[in-house]
Scaffold this active site. Structure first.
Site, PDB file in Angstrom:
ATOM      1  N   GLU A 101       0.741 -11.743   0.263  1.00 32.44           N
ATOM      2  CA  GLU A 101       0.076 -11.496  -0.868  1.00 32.44           C
ATOM      3  C   GLU A 101      -0.169 -12.691  -1.719  1.00 32.44           C
ATOM      4  O   GLU A 101       0.549 -13.593  -1.692  1.00 32.44           O
ATOM      5  CB  GLU A 101       1.015 -10.612  -1.605  1.00 32.44           C
ATOM      6  CG  GLU A 101       0.157  -9.899  -2.739  1.00 32.44           C
ATOM      7  CD  GLU A 101       1.220  -8.484  -3.279  1.00 32.44           C
ATOM      8  OE1 GLU A 101       1.575  -7.990  -2.462  1.00 32.44           O
ATOM      9  OE2 GLU A 101       1.214  -8.780  -4.805  1.00 32.44           O
ATOM     10  N   ASP A 103      -1.516 -13.395  -5.442  1.00 31.27           N
ATOM     11  CA  ASP A 103      -1.719 -12.470  -6.738  1.00 31.27           C
ATOM     12  C   ASP A 103      -2.209 -13.287  -7.916  1.00 31.27           C
ATOM     13  O   ASP A 103      -1.827 -14.516  -8.221  1.00 31.27           O
ATOM     14  CB  ASP A 103      -0.458 -12.155  -7.382  1.00 31.27           C
ATOM     15  CG  ASP A 103       0.421 -11.225  -6.380  1.00 31.27           C
ATOM     16  OD1 ASP A 103      -0.440 -10.439  -5.757  1.00 31.27           O
ATOM     17  OD2 ASP A 103       1.395 -10.877  -6.671  1.00 31.27           O
ATOM     18  N   GLU A 105      -2.252 -11.781 -11.928  1.00 32.90           N
ATOM     19  CA  GLU A 105      -1.960 -10.729 -12.641  1.00 32.90           C
ATOM     20  C   GLU A 105      -2.027 -11.227 -14.118  1.00 32.90           C
ATOM     21  O   GLU A 105      -1.756 -12.254 -14.580  1.00 32.90           O
ATOM     22  CB  GLU A 105      -0.488 -10.104 -12.690  1.00 32.90           C
ATOM     23  CG  GLU A 105      -0.394  -9.408 -11.158  1.00 32.90           C
ATOM     24  CD  GLU A 105       0.903  -8.833 -11.108  1.00 32.90           C
ATOM     25  OE1 GLU A 105       1.073  -7.635 -10.986  1.00 32.90           O
ATOM     26  OE2 GLU A 105       2.075  -9.570 -10.885  1.00 32.90           O
TER      27      GLU A 105
END
Length: 286
Positions: A101, A103, A105
């Site tokens: 993953e 990311d 955010e």
């Protein structure tokens, strides 16, 4: 060949390029809204996607394609005003218990306080590689471009073309690197007021709902993974895919250092209290 024919030949790449760009940024073609019961919407003939959050539910979408390496760009305009308690997540991820993953955010905040951009990299199910930043602009006033460059040597997070983080392939140090699992693009807008703002001290103010984030100008210059094969013919894609072997030049190294000096607010590689047995091996080259 007539002059008109010659002109058409010259214009063909431009025409095809514009058609490809139009297809590349049409959300109807590239994404499915996967949850939210109507709170996610594709509007403006597929040019814009919006996600909304209210007290009952958030919303999210995912790409139809899976990718194994690429340069992914998306323009986002984040929830304005009092966004405390909300999280807008935009990331690449594979499936399974040993997933990879990458990311972005965006952690909301009270009106007038800055958003926190939270980044992380998971490889084979292991994350804990957080770096957090303030931004040098208001990400709610207009659209800004958030990019992930992912090739076999490195992952580079960029904002409006300025690199903010580089995660290098450190398999030689025993650190797994995302390179074997194709990933989809995901995004969601959800309530995380148990942790998102000041560690959960500031709760979501639902009188400001619905909260809305907007997306446009998606572009993926990437290797699409389908039926067990990559759209890139070999391990060394054509010169059109310069990203596949891209490194940061001296100018971008300086930009990266500028961001990390002035806008980084958390780096797992300097958090000795968190790792009393010693910092992770990936911190040796970060």
């Amino acid at each position: 060949m007539s002059s008109s024919g010659f002109k058409f030949t010259l214009l063909m790449p431009l025409i095809l390029g514009s058609l490809m760009a139009a297809c590349a940024s049409n959300f109807h073609n590239d994404f499915d809204i996967t949850w939210g019961d109507g709170r996610g919407k594709i509007i403006n003939n597929g040019e814009v996607l919006t996600l909304s959050l209210d007290k009952a539910s958030g919303s999210g979408f995912q790409s139809r394609n899976e990718y194994l390496f690429g340069k992914i760009d998306m323009q986002l305009k984040l929830v304005p005003g009092n966004s405390a308690g909300t999280v807008t997540a935009y990331y690449l991820s594979s499936k399974g218990s040993t997933w990879d993953e990458i990311d972005f955010e965006f952690l909301g905040n009270l009106s007038g306080d800055p958003y926190i951009l939270h980044t992380n990299v998971f490889s084979q199910g292991k994350g804990n590689r957080e770096q957090q930043f303030y931004l040098w602009f208001d990400p709610t006033a207009d659209f800004h471009t958030y990019s992930i460059l992912w090739n076999p040597q490195r992952i580079i997070f960029s904002v409006d073309g300025t690199p903010i983080r580089e995660f290098k392939n450190m398999e030689s140090l025993g650190v797994p690197f995302p390179k074997n699992q194709p990933m989809r693009i995901y995004s969601s807008l959800w309530n995380a007021d148990d942790w998102a703002t000041r560690g959960g001290l500031v709760k979501t103010d639902w009188t400001h709902a619905p909260f809305t984030a907007s997306y446009r100008n998606f572009n993926a210059n990437a290797c699409v993974w389908s039926n067990g094969a990559s759209s890139c013919k070999s391990n060394s894609p054509s010169t059109n895919n310069a990203w596949f072997s891209q490194e940061m030049d001296s100018t971008n190294q300086q930009r990266l250092q500028w961001v990390q000096k002035n806008y980084m607010i958390y780096n797992y590689c300097t958090d000795a209290k968190r790792f009393p047995q010693g910092l992770p091996p990936d911190c040796k080259m970060s």
